[in-house]
Design a protein around this motif. Structure first.
Motif, short mmCIF file in Angstrom:
data_model
loop_
_atom_site.label_atom_id
_atom_site.label_comp_id
_atom_site.label_asym_id
_atom_site.label_seq_id
_atom_site.Cartn_x
_atom_site.Cartn_y
_atom_site.Cartn_z
N ARG A 2 -22.33 25.46 15.37
CA ARG A 2 -21.83 26.05 16.62
C ARG A 2 -21.13 24.99 17.45
O ARG A 2 -20.05 25.21 17.98
CB ARG A 2 -22.98 26.66 17.42
N PHE A 3 -21.77 23.84 17.58
CA PHE A 3 -21.20 22.76 18.38
C PHE A 3 -19.90 22.24 17.77
O PHE A 3 -18.89 22.08 18.47
CB PHE A 3 -22.22 21.62 18.51
N SER A 4 -19.90 21.99 16.46
CA SER A 4 -18.71 21.41 15.84
C SER A 4 -17.54 22.39 15.79
O SER A 4 -16.39 21.99 15.96
CB SER A 4 -19.03 20.88 14.44
N LYS A 5 -17.81 23.67 15.57
CA LYS A 5 -16.72 24.66 15.59
C LYS A 5 -16.14 24.79 16.99
O LYS A 5 -14.93 24.90 17.15
CB LYS A 5 -17.23 26.01 15.08
N ALA A 6 -17.00 24.78 18.00
CA ALA A 6 -16.50 24.85 19.38
C ALA A 6 -15.69 23.61 19.73
O ALA A 6 -14.64 23.70 20.38
CB ALA A 6 -17.67 25.02 20.35
N ALA A 7 -16.13 22.44 19.29
CA ALA A 7 -15.39 21.20 19.56
C ALA A 7 -14.04 21.21 18.86
O ALA A 7 -13.03 20.79 19.43
CB ALA A 7 -16.21 19.99 19.12
N LEU A 8 -13.99 21.72 17.63
CA LEU A 8 -12.73 21.78 16.91
C LEU A 8 -11.78 22.80 17.54
O LEU A 8 -10.58 22.55 17.66
CB LEU A 8 -12.97 22.12 15.44
N LEU A 9 -12.30 23.92 17.98
CA LEU A 9 -11.47 24.90 18.67
C LEU A 9 -10.91 24.31 19.96
O LEU A 9 -9.75 24.49 20.29
CB LEU A 9 -12.26 26.17 18.98
N ARG A 10 -11.74 23.57 20.68
CA ARG A 10 -11.30 22.93 21.92
C ARG A 10 -10.17 21.93 21.62
O ARG A 10 -9.17 21.86 22.34
CB ARG A 10 -12.46 22.22 22.59
N ALA A 11 -10.33 21.16 20.56
CA ALA A 11 -9.29 20.19 20.19
C ALA A 11 -7.99 20.89 19.80
O ALA A 11 -6.90 20.45 20.19
CB ALA A 11 -9.78 19.31 19.04
N GLU A 12 -8.09 21.99 19.07
CA GLU A 12 -6.89 22.75 18.71
C GLU A 12 -6.21 23.29 19.95
O GLU A 12 -4.98 23.28 20.06
CB GLU A 12 -7.24 23.91 17.77
N TYR A 13 -6.99 23.79 20.89
CA TYR A 13 -6.42 24.35 22.12
C TYR A 13 -5.72 23.26 22.95
O TYR A 13 -4.61 23.45 23.43
CB TYR A 13 -7.51 25.03 22.94
N ARG A 14 -6.38 22.12 23.11
CA ARG A 14 -5.82 21.03 23.92
C ARG A 14 -4.56 20.45 23.30
O ARG A 14 -3.65 20.02 24.01
CB ARG A 14 -6.84 19.93 24.12
N GLN A 15 -4.49 20.41 21.97
CA GLN A 15 -3.32 19.84 21.29
C GLN A 15 -2.26 20.89 20.96
O GLN A 15 -1.25 20.56 20.35
CB GLN A 15 -3.76 19.15 19.99
N SER A 16 -2.51 22.13 21.35
CA SER A 16 -1.61 23.25 21.01
C SER A 16 -1.34 23.30 19.52
O SER A 16 -0.21 23.52 19.08
CB SER A 16 -0.30 23.15 21.79
N ALA A 17 -2.38 23.08 18.73
CA ALA A 17 -2.25 23.06 17.28
C ALA A 17 -2.15 24.48 16.75
O ALA A 17 -2.67 25.42 17.33
CB ALA A 17 -3.44 22.36 16.65
N GLY A 18 -1.48 24.61 15.65
CA GLY A 18 -1.36 25.91 15.00
C GLY A 18 -1.06 25.71 13.54
O GLY A 18 -0.87 24.59 13.07
N GLU A 19 -1.00 26.80 12.81
CA GLU A 19 -0.69 26.72 11.40
C GLU A 19 0.78 26.37 11.22
O GLU A 19 1.63 26.79 12.00
CB GLU A 19 -1.02 28.03 10.73
N ALA A 20 1.09 25.64 10.18
CA ALA A 20 2.46 25.24 9.92
C ALA A 20 3.32 26.47 9.61
O ALA A 20 2.91 27.35 8.89
CB ALA A 20 2.52 24.29 8.73
N GLY A 21 4.47 26.52 10.23
CA GLY A 21 5.39 27.62 10.00
C GLY A 21 5.13 28.85 10.84
O GLY A 21 5.90 29.79 10.82
N ARG A 22 4.06 28.86 11.58
CA ARG A 22 3.74 30.02 12.40
C ARG A 22 4.37 29.87 13.77
O ARG A 22 4.22 28.84 14.42
CB ARG A 22 2.22 30.16 12.54
N ARG A 23 5.04 30.90 14.22
CA ARG A 23 5.66 30.87 15.53
C ARG A 23 5.12 32.02 16.37
O ARG A 23 5.11 33.15 15.94
CB ARG A 23 7.16 31.00 15.41
N ASP A 24 4.67 31.69 17.56
CA ASP A 24 4.21 32.73 18.47
C ASP A 24 5.39 33.30 19.22
O ASP A 24 6.27 32.55 19.66
CB ASP A 24 3.20 32.17 19.47
N PRO A 25 5.46 34.62 19.38
CA PRO A 25 6.59 35.22 20.11
C PRO A 25 6.58 34.91 21.58
O PRO A 25 5.66 34.52 22.18
CB PRO A 25 6.43 36.71 19.87
#
Length: 98
Positions: free
Chosen positions: A75-98
């Motif tokens: 729970r802790f590590s998944k939440a920390a990784l989600l937080r890091a993805e959110y802060r870095q605006s990370a996403g999957e390669a090739g995916r574009r949000d409209p």
């Protein structure tokens, strides 16, 4: 943030952030299982050498402790990784949000 023990909810209840667009994958699970497994084996070996309890004591002690440690840490590590993805605006390669 969670909808169950380790599953993310579709949306955050507090801020309505769409959590389904984040993909933390299985990386935290594999890493955490290896780290906690190594720690538990070391502790079990120490207990065996120091006290030499019957085998059933090891089963009763280490199996639940390992499961609780992995689920709690996950729970802790998944939440920390989600937080890091959110802060870095990370996403999957090739995916574009409209």
């Amino acid at each position: 943030m969670f909808d169950g023990i380790i599953r993310f909810a579709d949306r955050c209840r507090a801020c309505q952030l769409d959590l389904s667009r984040f993909n933390v994958g299985d990386g935290p699970a594999a890493f955490l299982t290896l780290v906690i497994g190594g720690l538990m084996v070391g502790l079990a070996m120490w207990l065996e050498i120091a006290v030499q309890p019957p085998f059933i004591v090891h089963v009763i002690l280490w199996v639940p402790l390992t499961i609780i440690a992995i689920l709690g840490g996950l729970r802790f590590s998944k939440a920390a990784l989600l937080r890091a993805e959110y802060r870095q605006s990370a996403g999957e390669a090739g995916r574009r949000d409209p």
